[in-house]
Design a protein around this motif. Structure first.
Motif, PDB file in Angstrom:
ATOM      1  N   VAL A 187      37.384  42.659  50.600  1.00  0.00           N
ATOM      2  CA  VAL A 187      37.337  43.773  49.643  1.00  0.00           C
ATOM      3  C   VAL A 187      36.348  44.835  50.138  1.00  0.00           C
ATOM      4  O   VAL A 187      36.654  46.023  50.180  1.00  0.00           O
ATOM      5  CB  VAL A 187      36.908  43.292  48.230  1.00  0.00           C
ATOM      6  N   ARG A 188      35.156  44.370  50.554  1.00  0.00           N
ATOM      7  CA  ARG A 188      34.128  45.312  51.009  1.00  0.00           C
ATOM      8  C   ARG A 188      34.607  46.086  52.241  1.00  0.00           C
ATOM      9  O   ARG A 188      34.559  47.312  52.274  1.00  0.00           O
ATOM     10  CB  ARG A 188      32.844  44.574  51.351  1.00  0.00           C
ATOM     11  N   ARG A 195      35.176  50.012  53.121  1.00  0.00           N
ATOM     12  CA  ARG A 195      34.230  50.576  54.073  1.00  0.00           C
ATOM     13  C   ARG A 195      34.922  51.408  55.153  1.00  0.00           C
ATOM     14  O   ARG A 195      34.423  52.447  55.558  1.00  0.00           O
ATOM     15  CB  ARG A 195      33.437  49.431  54.724  1.00  0.00           C
ATOM     16  N   HIS A 227      43.265  52.516  51.229  1.00  0.00           N
ATOM     17  CA  HIS A 227      42.844  52.079  49.898  1.00  0.00           C
ATOM     18  C   HIS A 227      43.899  51.246  49.191  1.00  0.00           C
ATOM     19  O   HIS A 227      43.599  50.563  48.215  1.00  0.00           O
ATOM     20  CB  HIS A 227      42.416  53.281  49.043  1.00  0.00           C
ATOM     21  N   HIS A 283      42.756  48.033  50.230  1.00  0.00           N
ATOM     22  CA  HIS A 283      41.623  47.650  49.374  1.00  0.00           C
ATOM     23  C   HIS A 283      42.138  47.071  48.057  1.00  0.00           C
ATOM     24  O   HIS A 283      41.636  46.057  47.572  1.00  0.00           O
ATOM     25  CB  HIS A 283      40.733  48.874  49.116  1.00  0.00           C
ATOM     26  N   VAL A 296      41.493  43.508  46.525  1.00  0.00           N
ATOM     27  CA  VAL A 296      40.889  43.363  45.187  1.00  0.00           C
ATOM     28  C   VAL A 296      41.667  42.316  44.388  1.00  0.00           C
ATOM     29  O   VAL A 296      41.083  41.416  43.784  1.00  0.00           O
ATOM     30  CB  VAL A 296      40.877  44.716  44.439  1.00  0.00           C
ATOM     31  N   GLN A 318      35.948  41.976  36.972  1.00  0.00           N
ATOM     32  CA  GLN A 318      35.787  43.280  37.599  1.00  0.00           C
ATOM     33  C   GLN A 318      35.874  44.407  36.584  1.00  0.00           C
ATOM     34  O   GLN A 318      36.725  44.366  35.695  1.00  0.00           O
ATOM     35  CB  GLN A 318      36.876  43.471  38.664  1.00  0.00           C
ATOM     36  N   TYR A 363      27.859  53.360  47.250  1.00  0.00           N
ATOM     37  CA  TYR A 363      26.816  53.172  48.263  1.00  0.00           C
ATOM     38  C   TYR A 363      25.414  53.412  47.701  1.00  0.00           C
ATOM     39  O   TYR A 363      24.453  52.787  48.150  1.00  0.00           O
ATOM     40  CB  TYR A 363      27.105  54.007  49.503  1.00  0.00           C
ATOM     41  N   MET A 386      24.006  50.343  46.295  1.00  0.00           N
ATOM     42  CA  MET A 386      23.554  49.356  47.280  1.00  0.00           C
ATOM     43  C   MET A 386      22.064  49.512  47.596  1.00  0.00           C
ATOM     44  O   MET A 386      21.437  48.587  48.105  1.00  0.00           O
ATOM     45  CB  MET A 386      24.349  49.500  48.576  1.00  0.00           C
TER      46      MET A 386
HETATM   47  C1  HEM Z   1      40.303  48.570  39.708  1.00  0.00           C
HETATM   48  C2  HEM Z   1      39.940  49.070  40.812  1.00  0.00           C
HETATM   49  C3  HEM Z   1      38.882  48.514  41.745  1.00  0.00           C
HETATM   50  C4  HEM Z   1      38.304  47.276  41.778  1.00  0.00           C
HETATM   51  C5  HEM Z   1      38.533  46.086  40.840  1.00  0.00           C
HETATM   52  C6  HEM Z   1      37.379  47.278  42.913  1.00  0.00           C
HETATM   53  C7  HEM Z   1      36.609  46.153  43.288  1.00  0.00           C
HETATM   54  C8  HEM Z   1      35.667  46.192  44.309  1.00  0.00           C
HETATM   55  C9  HEM Z   1      34.812  45.056  44.660  1.00  0.00           C
HETATM   56  C10 HEM Z   1      34.857  43.676  44.007  1.00  0.00           C
HETATM   57  C11 HEM Z   1      34.001  45.454  45.666  1.00  0.00           C
HETATM   58  C12 HEM Z   1      32.894  44.628  46.372  1.00  0.00           C
HETATM   59  C13 HEM Z   1      31.649  44.758  45.538  1.00  0.00           C
HETATM   60  C14 HEM Z   1      30.520  43.902  46.122  1.00  0.00           C
HETATM   61  O1  HEM Z   1      30.120  44.121  47.228  1.00  0.00           O
HETATM   62  O2  HEM Z   1      30.080  43.018  45.391  1.00  0.00           O
HETATM   63  C15 HEM Z   1      34.344  46.842  45.958  1.00  0.00           C
HETATM   64  C16 HEM Z   1      33.700  47.587  46.913  1.00  0.00           C
HETATM   65  C17 HEM Z   1      33.933  48.946  47.083  1.00  0.00           C
HETATM   66  N1  HEM Z   1      34.933  49.699  46.461  1.00  0.00           N
HETATM   67 FE1  HEM Z   1      36.272  49.072  45.112  1.00  0.00          FE
HETATM   68  N2  HEM Z   1      37.392  48.503  43.531  1.00  0.00           N
HETATM   69  C18 HEM Z   1      38.298  49.293  42.844  1.00  0.00           C
HETATM   70  C19 HEM Z   1      38.620  50.596  43.093  1.00  0.00           C
HETATM   71  C20 HEM Z   1      37.959  51.375  44.018  1.00  0.00           C
HETATM   72  C21 HEM Z   1      38.188  52.796  44.203  1.00  0.00           C
HETATM   73  C22 HEM Z   1      39.239  53.620  43.454  1.00  0.00           C
HETATM   74  C23 HEM Z   1      37.306  53.226  45.148  1.00  0.00           C
HETATM   75  C24 HEM Z   1      37.104  54.594  45.741  1.00  0.00           C
HETATM   76  C25 HEM Z   1      37.921  55.600  45.625  1.00  0.00           C
HETATM   77  C26 HEM Z   1      36.543  52.053  45.590  1.00  0.00           C
HETATM   78  C27 HEM Z   1      35.552  52.083  46.546  1.00  0.00           C
HETATM   79  C28 HEM Z   1      34.777  50.997  46.897  1.00  0.00           C
HETATM   80  C29 HEM Z   1      33.645  51.069  47.818  1.00  0.00           C
HETATM   81  C30 HEM Z   1      33.144  52.319  48.518  1.00  0.00           C
HETATM   82  C31 HEM Z   1      33.115  49.783  47.943  1.00  0.00           C
HETATM   83  C32 HEM Z   1      31.919  49.327  48.808  1.00  0.00           C
HETATM   84  C33 HEM Z   1      32.442  48.920  50.153  1.00  0.00           C
HETATM   85  C34 HEM Z   1      31.350  48.368  51.072  1.00  0.00           C
HETATM   86  O3  HEM Z   1      30.803  47.301  50.800  1.00  0.00           O
HETATM   87  O4  HEM Z   1      31.071  49.041  52.076  1.00  0.00           O
HETATM   88  N3  HEM Z   1      36.977  50.948  44.879  1.00  0.00           N
HETATM   89  N4  HEM Z   1      35.371  47.268  45.122  1.00  0.00           N
END
Ligand code: HEM
Length: 193
Positions: A37-38, A42, A84, A87, A91, A103, A152, A155
């Motif tokens: 997921v991360r 990323r 994405h 992603h 997820v 979540q 970010y 973090m």
């Molecule tokens: C229902 C929708 C979403 C869910 C359930 C979800 C869930 C997650 C989870 C579980 C993580 C890891 C968190 C951790 O490290 O503990 C994550 C990381 C991330 N998500 Fe999502 N996300 C969703 C939508 C999105 C969207 C729409 C964006 C941006 C447009 C996004 C951008 C990111 C980013 C930037 C990270 C950090 C990545 C890293 O570790 O470098 N997410 N997300």
């Protein structure tokens, strides 16, 4: 408005590497799912930075590269939607793992904008939607940017991820700075000081 293959090749290769790396580095199914997921989010960082600054960089520093960026925002945007989508699959895989934490649903709004922008990224929709096309894409790009900035910035409070936050947050803020500088240059050029 021919699409360019390079951003898509990046999106496919980087997303595949993100999934494989998550599988390889995780010690158990839940951690493997979390890493996937991360990493799948990323790999979107370079695309978000390029999409967010493309036309601003071209306005401030017109040249071969900034023209390429500005002309190919559509390919960059669609390749971001591709990364994405991976992603999103990661997820769902994470949510399906026993022991995975609940979540927040806030991310759904981000996906609504990502897919509205992707499905309207064609000349027909642009013509049909008129001013609403620009409003959707202006708001959508800001919302995706804010998700990344919030992700970010959060973090910075987590020792395990702080160095990543300290690397990506300045890049995102620099991108915001480029946009503000281009906006000011446009106002000055337009005679509005
Ligand atoms: C229902 C929708 C979403 C869910 C359930 C979800 C869930 C997650 C989870 C579980 C993580 C890891 C968190 C951790 O490290 O503990 C994550 C990381 C991330 N998500 Fe999502 N996300 C969703 C939508 C999105 C969207 C729409 C964006 C941006 C447009 C996004 C951008 C990111 C980013 C930037 C990270 C950090 C990545 C890293 O570790 O470098 N997410 N997300």
């Amino acid at each position: 408005m021919r699409l360019r293959i390079e951003p898509f090749l990046y999106a496919i290769a980087a997303s595949a590497a993100a999934v494989l790396l998550g599988q390889w580095l995780g010690h158990d199914p839940l951690q493997r799912a979390l890493y996937m997921v991360r990493f799948t989010a990323r790999v979107g960082v370079p695309l978000v930075l390029l999409i967010y600054t493309a036309s601003s960089l071209h306005r401030l520093w017109p040249g071969i590269w900034t023209t390429w960026l500005s002309r190919n925002r559509r390919s960059l945007g669609l390749s971001f939607a591709l990364t994405h989508t991976v992603h999103l699959v990661a997820v769902f895989n994470y949510i399906a793992q026993p022991g995975s934490p609940p979540q927040p649903a806030a991310g759904i709004v981000g996906y609504v904008f990502i897919y509205l922008m992707a499905f309207s990224s064609n000349p027909g929709s642009m013509k049909q939607m008129g001013q609403w096309w620009h409003r959707l894409h202006t708001a959508g790009v800001q919302i995706v940017f804010l998700y990344y900035l919030a992700g970010y910035a959060s973090m910075l409070a987590e020792p395990e991820l702080r160095s990543l936050g300290l690397t990506v947050v300045p890049l995102l803020l620099a991108a915001l700075g480029v946009r503000i500088a281009a906006w000011r240059a446009r106002r000055v050029a337009g005679g509005v000081a």
